[in-house]
Structure formats: C-alpha cells, structure tokens
Design a protein around this motif. Structure first.
Motif, mmCIF file in Angstrom:
data_model
loop_
_atom_site.group_PDB
_atom_site.id
_atom_site.type_symbol
_atom_site.label_atom_id
_atom_site.label_comp_id
_atom_site.label_asym_id
_atom_site.label_seq_id
_atom_site.Cartn_x
_atom_site.Cartn_y
_atom_site.Cartn_z
ATOM 1 N N MET A 81 22.100 47.425 26.911
ATOM 2 C CA MET A 81 23.353 47.664 26.195
ATOM 3 C C MET A 81 23.148 47.384 24.716
ATOM 4 O O MET A 81 22.503 46.411 24.342
ATOM 5 N N ARG A 82 23.730 48.231 23.889
ATOM 6 C CA ARG A 82 23.613 48.081 22.443
ATOM 7 C C ARG A 82 24.410 46.882 21.936
ATOM 8 O O ARG A 82 24.033 46.255 20.963
ATOM 9 N N ARG A 83 25.511 46.591 22.592
ATOM 10 C CA ARG A 83 26.366 45.468 22.203
ATOM 11 C C ARG A 83 26.501 44.504 23.387
ATOM 12 O O ARG A 83 27.499 44.532 24.111
ATOM 13 N N PRO A 84 25.515 43.649 23.585
ATOM 14 C CA PRO A 84 25.510 42.791 24.784
ATOM 15 C C PRO A 84 26.682 41.815 24.867
ATOM 16 O O PRO A 84 27.003 41.347 25.958
ATOM 17 N N LYS A 85 27.336 41.524 23.746
ATOM 18 C CA LYS A 85 28.495 40.625 23.798
ATOM 19 C C LYS A 85 29.649 41.242 24.574
ATOM 20 O O LYS A 85 30.535 40.539 25.033
ATOM 21 N N GLN A 86 29.653 42.563 24.710
ATOM 22 C CA GLN A 86 30.709 43.252 25.447
ATOM 23 C C GLN A 86 30.396 43.387 26.936
ATOM 24 O O GLN A 86 31.213 43.888 27.700
ATOM 25 N N ALA A 87 29.224 42.938 27.347
ATOM 26 C CA ALA A 87 28.772 43.146 28.727
ATOM 27 C C ALA A 87 29.651 42.409 29.732
ATOM 28 O O ALA A 87 30.095 41.289 29.509
ATOM 29 N N MET A 88 29.878 43.072 30.847
ATOM 30 C CA MET A 88 30.564 42.460 31.983
ATOM 31 C C MET A 88 29.512 41.872 32.917
ATOM 32 O O MET A 88 28.395 42.361 32.986
ATOM 33 N N THR A 89 29.910 40.847 33.656
ATOM 34 C CA THR A 89 29.014 40.290 34.664
ATOM 35 C C THR A 89 28.940 41.252 35.854
ATOM 36 O O THR A 89 29.783 42.147 36.007
ATOM 37 N N GLU A 90 27.963 41.043 36.703
ATOM 38 C CA GLU A 90 27.858 41.866 37.907
ATOM 39 C C GLU A 90 29.103 41.724 38.770
ATOM 40 O O GLU A 90 29.609 42.705 39.326
ATOM 41 N N GLU A 91 29.628 40.501 38.861
ATOM 42 C CA GLU A 91 30.827 40.267 39.662
ATOM 43 C C GLU A 91 32.022 41.031 39.090
ATOM 44 O O GLU A 91 32.836 41.585 39.838
ATOM 45 N N GLU A 92 32.150 41.075 37.759
ATOM 46 C CA GLU A 92 33.229 41.841 37.133
ATOM 47 C C GLU A 92 33.060 43.339 37.393
ATOM 48 O O GLU A 92 34.040 44.047 37.645
ATOM 49 N N CYS A 93 31.829 43.811 37.332
ATOM 50 C CA CYS A 93 31.562 45.231 37.618
ATOM 51 C C CYS A 93 31.969 45.575 39.041
ATOM 52 O O CYS A 93 32.633 46.588 39.279
ATOM 53 N N ILE A 94 31.581 44.743 39.986
ATOM 54 C CA ILE A 94 31.905 44.986 41.392
ATOM 55 C C ILE A 94 33.411 44.947 41.609
ATOM 56 O O ILE A 94 33.968 45.780 42.335
ATOM 57 N N ALA A 95 34.091 44.013 40.961
ATOM 58 C CA ALA A 95 35.550 43.932 41.091
ATOM 59 C C ALA A 95 36.200 45.223 40.595
ATOM 60 O O ALA A 95 37.138 45.732 41.221
ATOM 61 N N LEU A 96 35.718 45.771 39.492
ATOM 62 C CA LEU A 96 36.288 47.017 38.977
ATOM 63 C C LEU A 96 35.965 48.189 39.899
ATOM 64 O O LEU A 96 36.837 49.009 40.192
ATOM 65 N N LEU A 97 34.720 48.274 40.383
ATOM 66 C CA LEU A 97 34.370 49.351 41.316
ATOM 67 C C LEU A 97 35.218 49.283 42.580
ATOM 68 O O LEU A 97 35.563 50.310 43.164
ATOM 69 N N THR A 98 35.563 48.089 43.000
ATOM 70 C CA THR A 98 36.375 47.905 44.202
ATOM 71 C C THR A 98 37.826 48.293 43.961
ATOM 72 O O THR A 98 38.449 48.943 44.806
#
Length: 158
Positions: free
Chosen positions: A5-22
């Motif tokens: 990611m170009r802006r790593p401060k904006q990165a979501m955790t894996e758990e946040e990603c999974i919560a959104l996909l769900t």
C-alpha cells in the motif's frame, strides 16, 4: 508479486477486512474479459469465515463465466456505506480488495448450501429461499474466489 500500500497509515487490519467482506452485501468482481479488456461486474457475495473464500452465483453462460474459464485470476472490491461526521462535507469509508483465482463449486448440494447462506444476507424466509433454490438451483453455478492477497484501507474522501 502484489504491491505494498502506498499509504500504510490507512491500512485496515485483516480482521477489519474480513468484517467488511462479511457485512458488505455487494461488490465488484473484475476479471480479464474479451480481447484482454478488464470486465467488472457488480454482484452479491458470501464470505465464508472457515475457508476464507468468497462465493458468488452465476448463470451457466455469459461473459463472466467465459472469462473465468479462460483466465482464473480475478479481484473483488467492496466498500462500506461510509459515514459523514458532523460538520464535514466528505465521506469516510472503508474498502477491501481481494486478489485471487476463481474455482467452480461442482458439488450440487454444496452449491445449494452456499446459495442458502448467500440468500440469508438479504432475506430470512426459509420457505422463499427453498422455492428459489428449487426453481433456479439447477440452472445456477457457484464460484469461489480463493484469496491470494487482500488489502483494505480507511478512506477520507476529501
């Protein structure tokens, strides 16, 4: 192989990603379409927390099915509804991109089980779901996006 990611401060955790996909009901699946052109389609999906795969249904023929069978690589993108803080004109939202490859689910009972789970995102009426599966199930294909890389980010749209 996959970019950082170009802006790593904006990165979501894996758990946040999974919560959104769900929780997200829809997203865009992108594949390599005819003559190498990108082809993205808006669709609903089911994220399976046990396998980590994203599932979606399809008819037996069409541009998307042809693309999968020609090149299994794909990406899926979804966003949340966003929120607007008091006094702000812009939205803050989260997005996830999953890169992977497509596999067809060939076991018909598994197709119906997954169709039921996907349906529960929209309706909890078992009788209605049973009737739709009875009517449309034989003509339905089910595909899985098997993740190889996933990123998510918090976006401030100003």
């Amino acid at each position: 192989m996959f970019r950082e990611m170009r802006r790593p401060k904006q990165a979501m955790t894996e758990e946040e990603c999974i919560a959104l996909l769900t929780s997200a009901k829809r997203g865009v699946l992108s594949v390599t379409g005819d003559d190498g052109y990108p082809y993205g389609t808006f669709l609903n999906h089911y994220y399976d927390p046990e396998s980590g795969k994203l599932y979606f249904h399809s008819g037996k023929v069409g541009h998307r099915v042809d693309a999968f069978r020609r090149d299994a690589k794909a990406s899926f993108t979804c966003i949340d509804d966003g929120r607007q803080e008091p006094g702000e004109w812009f939205l803050r939202f989260r997005s996830v991109v999953v890169f992977g490859h497509i596999e067809e689910v060939t076991d018909r009972e598994e197709v119906y089980r997954l169709a039921r789970l996907l349906s529960y995102k929209f309706i909890q009426d078992d009788a209605h779901i049973d009737e739709e599966i009875r009517k449309s199930g034989p003509a339905t294909l089910m595909f899985a996006l098997v993740p190889e890389h996933m990123t998510g980010k918090h976006i401030k749209e100003e």
